[in-house]
Design a protein around this motif. Structure first.
Motif, PDB file in Angstrom:
ATOM      1  N   PRO A 200       0.893  -1.160   0.120  1.00 49.01           N
ATOM      2  CA  PRO A 200       0.081   0.055  -0.124  1.00 49.01           C
ATOM      3  C   PRO A 200       0.892   1.227   0.120  1.00 49.01           C
ATOM      4  CG  PRO A 200      -0.931  -1.380   1.566  1.00 49.01           C
ATOM      5  CD  PRO A 200       0.426  -2.036   0.886  1.00 49.01           C
ATOM      6  N   ASN A 201       2.029   1.236   0.626  1.00 42.00           N
ATOM      7  CA  ASN A 201       2.778   2.712   0.634  1.00 42.00           C
ATOM      8  C   ASN A 201       3.739   2.641  -0.576  1.00 42.00           C
ATOM      9  OD1 ASN A 201       4.769   0.470   1.172  1.00 42.00           O
ATOM     10  ND2 ASN A 201       4.971   1.052   3.189  1.00 42.00           N
ATOM     11  N   GLY A 202       3.709   1.610  -1.314  1.00 42.85           N
ATOM     12  CA  GLY A 202       4.307   1.713  -2.592  1.00 42.85           C
ATOM     13  C   GLY A 202       6.108   1.345  -2.308  1.00 42.85           C
ATOM     14  N   GLU A 203       6.403   1.022  -1.127  1.00 45.36           N
ATOM     15  CA  GLU A 203       7.653   0.893  -0.850  1.00 45.36           C
ATOM     16  C   GLU A 203       8.360  -0.442  -1.414  1.00 45.36           C
ATOM     17  OE1 GLU A 203       8.854   2.376   2.941  1.00 45.36           O
ATOM     18  OE2 GLU A 203       8.462   4.495   2.391  1.00 45.36           O
ATOM     19  N   GLY A 204       7.257  -1.326  -0.786  1.00 46.06           N
ATOM     20  CA  GLY A 204       7.500  -2.874  -1.225  1.00 46.06           C
ATOM     21  C   GLY A 204       7.076  -3.284  -2.428  1.00 46.06           C
ATOM     22  N   VAL A 205       7.816  -3.922  -3.280  1.00 42.78           N
ATOM     23  CA  VAL A 205       7.403  -4.638  -4.496  1.00 42.78           C
ATOM     24  C   VAL A 205       8.050  -5.886  -4.738  1.00 42.78           C
ATOM     25  CG1 VAL A 205       7.083  -2.202  -5.717  1.00 42.78           C
ATOM     26  CG2 VAL A 205       9.187  -3.299  -5.868  1.00 42.78           C
ATOM     27  N   GLY A 206       7.406  -6.488  -5.634  1.00 39.65           N
ATOM     28  CA  GLY A 206       7.935  -7.696  -6.036  1.00 39.65           C
ATOM     29  C   GLY A 206       7.449  -8.443  -7.248  1.00 39.65           C
ATOM     30  N   ASP A 212       9.323 -24.132  -8.638  1.00 35.37           N
ATOM     31  CA  ASP A 212       9.223 -25.444  -7.927  1.00 35.37           C
ATOM     32  C   ASP A 212       7.910 -25.921  -8.049  1.00 35.37           C
ATOM     33  OD1 ASP A 212      12.120 -25.389  -7.700  1.00 35.37           O
ATOM     34  OD2 ASP A 212      11.897 -24.624  -5.551  1.00 35.37           O
ATOM     35  N   GLY A 213       7.190 -25.613  -9.100  1.00 35.95           N
ATOM     36  CA  GLY A 213       5.751 -26.036  -9.475  1.00 35.95           C
ATOM     37  C   GLY A 213       4.826 -25.704  -8.589  1.00 35.95           C
ATOM     38  N   THR A 214       5.111 -24.511  -7.956  1.00 39.09           N
ATOM     39  CA  THR A 214       3.874 -23.712  -7.073  1.00 39.09           C
ATOM     40  C   THR A 214       4.097 -22.300  -7.499  1.00 39.09           C
ATOM     41  OG1 THR A 214       5.026 -23.675  -5.042  1.00 39.09           O
ATOM     42  CG2 THR A 214       3.560 -25.651  -5.526  1.00 39.09           C
ATOM     43  N   TRP A 215       2.884 -21.633  -7.228  1.00 39.78           N
ATOM     44  CA  TRP A 215       3.135 -20.245  -7.326  1.00 39.78           C
ATOM     45  C   TRP A 215       3.725 -19.640  -6.071  1.00 39.78           C
ATOM     46  CZ3 TRP A 215       1.600 -16.882 -11.272  1.00 39.78           C
ATOM     47  CH2 TRP A 215       1.812 -15.612 -10.949  1.00 39.78           C
ATOM     48  N   ALA A 216       4.721 -18.550  -6.298  1.00 38.67           N
ATOM     49  CA  ALA A 216       5.092 -17.799  -5.296  1.00 38.67           C
ATOM     50  C   ALA A 216       5.473 -16.492  -5.720  1.00 38.67           C
ATOM     51  CB  ALA A 216       6.570 -18.502  -5.079  1.00 38.67           C
ATOM     52  N   TRP A 217       5.566 -15.659  -4.430  1.00 35.82           N
ATOM     53  CA  TRP A 217       5.960 -14.277  -4.541  1.00 35.82           C
ATOM     54  C   TRP A 217       7.343 -14.188  -4.018  1.00 35.82           C
ATOM     55  CZ3 TRP A 217       2.391 -11.660  -6.999  1.00 35.82           C
ATOM     56  CH2 TRP A 217       1.163 -11.673  -7.183  1.00 35.82           C
ATOM     57  N   GLN A 218       8.126 -12.983  -4.626  1.00 34.07           N
ATOM     58  CA  GLN A 218       9.415 -12.845  -4.369  1.00 34.07           C
ATOM     59  C   GLN A 218       9.662 -11.136  -4.232  1.00 34.07           C
ATOM     60  OE1 GLN A 218      10.900 -15.341  -7.723  1.00 34.07           O
ATOM     61  NE2 GLN A 218      12.530 -15.454  -6.496  1.00 34.07           N
ATOM     62  N   SER A 219      10.311 -10.748  -3.099  1.00 32.46           N
ATOM     63  CA  SER A 219      10.468  -9.551  -3.170  1.00 32.46           C
ATOM     64  C   SER A 219      11.500  -8.951  -4.334  1.00 32.46           C
ATOM     65  CB  SER A 219      11.100  -9.147  -1.769  1.00 32.46           C
ATOM     66  OG  SER A 219      11.505  -7.661  -1.759  1.00 32.46           O
ATOM     67  N   LYS A 220      11.179  -7.777  -4.929  1.00 28.81           N
ATOM     68  CA  LYS A 220      12.343  -7.303  -5.856  1.00 28.81           C
ATOM     69  C   LYS A 220      12.267  -5.658  -5.531  1.00 28.81           C
ATOM     70  CE  LYS A 220      13.249 -10.733  -8.548  1.00 28.81           C
ATOM     71  NZ  LYS A 220      14.860 -11.081  -8.877  1.00 28.81           N
ATOM     72  N   PRO A 221      12.937  -5.472  -4.542  1.00 27.41           N
ATOM     73  CA  PRO A 221      13.167  -3.840  -4.339  1.00 27.41           C
ATOM     74  C   PRO A 221      14.089  -3.117  -5.556  1.00 27.41           C
ATOM     75  CG  PRO A 221      14.745  -5.496  -2.767  1.00 27.41           C
ATOM     76  CD  PRO A 221      13.993  -6.168  -3.573  1.00 27.41           C
ATOM     77  N   GLU A 222      15.005  -4.006  -6.105  1.00 30.42           N
ATOM     78  CA  GLU A 222      15.878  -3.267  -7.175  1.00 30.42           C
ATOM     79  C   GLU A 222      15.006  -2.870  -8.309  1.00 30.42           C
ATOM     80  OE1 GLU A 222      15.990  -7.718  -7.795  1.00 30.42           O
ATOM     81  OE2 GLU A 222      15.980  -6.419  -6.214  1.00 30.42           O
ATOM     82  N   ALA A 223      13.911  -3.459  -8.423  1.00 29.64           N
ATOM     83  CA  ALA A 223      12.902  -3.186  -9.379  1.00 29.64           C
ATOM     84  C   ALA A 223      11.863  -2.274  -9.087  1.00 29.64           C
ATOM     85  CB  ALA A 223      12.344  -4.337 -10.320  1.00 29.64           C
ATOM     86  N   GLN A 224      11.983  -1.373  -7.909  1.00 34.36           N
ATOM     87  CA  GLN A 224      10.835  -0.952  -7.361  1.00 34.36           C
ATOM     88  C   GLN A 224      10.258   0.288  -8.387  1.00 34.36           C
ATOM     89  OE1 GLN A 224      11.636   1.016  -3.524  1.00 34.36           O
ATOM     90  NE2 GLN A 224       9.710   2.246  -3.693  1.00 34.36           N
ATOM     91  N   ALA A 225      11.058   0.784  -9.226  1.00 30.98           N
ATOM     92  CA  ALA A 225      10.731   2.083  -9.797  1.00 30.98           C
ATOM     93  C   ALA A 225      10.084   1.538 -10.918  1.00 30.98           C
ATOM     94  CB  ALA A 225      11.826   2.822 -10.484  1.00 30.98           C
ATOM     95  N   GLU A 226      10.423   0.481 -11.758  1.00 36.58           N
ATOM     96  CA  GLU A 226       9.630  -0.286 -13.057  1.00 36.58           C
ATOM     97  C   GLU A 226       8.441  -0.716 -12.628  1.00 36.58           C
ATOM     98  OE1 GLU A 226      12.888  -0.598 -12.041  1.00 36.58           O
ATOM     99  OE2 GLU A 226      14.137   0.156 -13.687  1.00 36.58           O
TER     100      GLU A 226
END
Length: 254
Positions: A200-206, A212-226
């Motif tokens: 919600p604050n726009g600071e955390g992105v991923g 490995d065969g399942t859906w997963a979320w990963q943090s990507k702070p280096e791609a925050q702007a994009e």
């Protein structure tokens, strides 16, 4: 002498007359008998003719009745034969239709088995919004107690929803794990295999995807702007431009 001679003449004449009378009576009796016999013959002949005429008329009526009965029986037999032919034709049609239906059923069962195996293999890899939204249809597909048509309809509905989702970009709000913590954030899905999120604050992105065969979320702070720019463009807050976005890596954050 003269009187005696006259007496003899008179007696002779009387005797002759009596003899003629006796002869005439006998002839008359014979004649009466012949006439009587002739009348009897004529009456018998007339009776026989009447009887013959009546018999002939009766025979004609019987022949007419037999002809009508034969005609009616012929029609009945023809109608029965026609009905038998129609029944045989209907039976042949039903057997052919049954064979076609059995072939279709076998084809549907085969397609259902193939579709179920396919969906079973990809279900853990699907984005959470679509798997949650179609959970009831998924349960129907797995329920062997349901009829073939109901399960097949559930499979078609699932495949249609997956195809529509895969051919579009979808924005959702949902729960996700970001750096070990539970968050509720925006999720932007690019088809079925790739997604991005921001808090919600726009600071955390991923990013999100299959690992490995399942859906997963990963943090990507280096791609925050994009990633933030991609959300802004999708929501119409920025002009459309090309954005280079990261893909899911094999490392999964806890």
């Amino acid at each position: 002498m003269l009187s005696k001679s006259l007496t003899y003449i008179v007696l002779g004449a009387m005797s002759a007359h009596i003899g003629f009378a006796v002869a005439s009576s006998a002839e008359l009796a014979k004649l009466d008998l012949l006439v009587s016999q002739q009348l009897q013959v004529e009456r018998a002949t007339s009776a026989l003719q009447l009887e013959a005429q009546q018999t002939l008329a009766d025979n004609k009526r019987l022949i007419a009745l037999y002809q009508q009965e034969h005609k009616a029986l012929s029609k009945a037999l023809a109608r029965q034969q026609q009905q038998q032919d129609e029944v045989a034709e209907k039976r042949t049609e039903l057997l052919a239709a049954q064979e076609v239906q059995e072939q279709r059923t076998q084809a549907y069962e085969q397609q259902l088995a193939q579709g179920s195996d396919f969906l079973l293999g990809i279900w853990p890899q699907l984005p959470p919004p679509i798997s949650k939204a179609n959970h009831d249809q998924w349960l129907k597909l797995q329920d062997n107690k349901l009829g073939l048509s109901e399960r097949f309809a559930a499979m078609i509905d699932l495949l249609t929803k997956l195809e529509e989702f895969d051919a579009s970009i979808n924005l959702h709000q949902g729960q996700l794990m970001h750096q070990g913590e539970q968050w509720h954030g925006e999720q932007l899905f690019i088809g079925l295999s790739q997604a991005y999120y921001r808090l919600p604050n726009g600071e955390g992105v991923g990013v999100g995807g299959v690992v490995d065969g399942t859906w997963a979320w990963q943090s990507k702070p280096e791609a925050q702007a994009e990633i933030n720019r991609a959300f802004e463009i999708y929501q119409g807050k920025q002009t459309v431009e090309f954005v280079t976005l990261p893909l899911t890596s094999v490392e999964v954050q806890p």
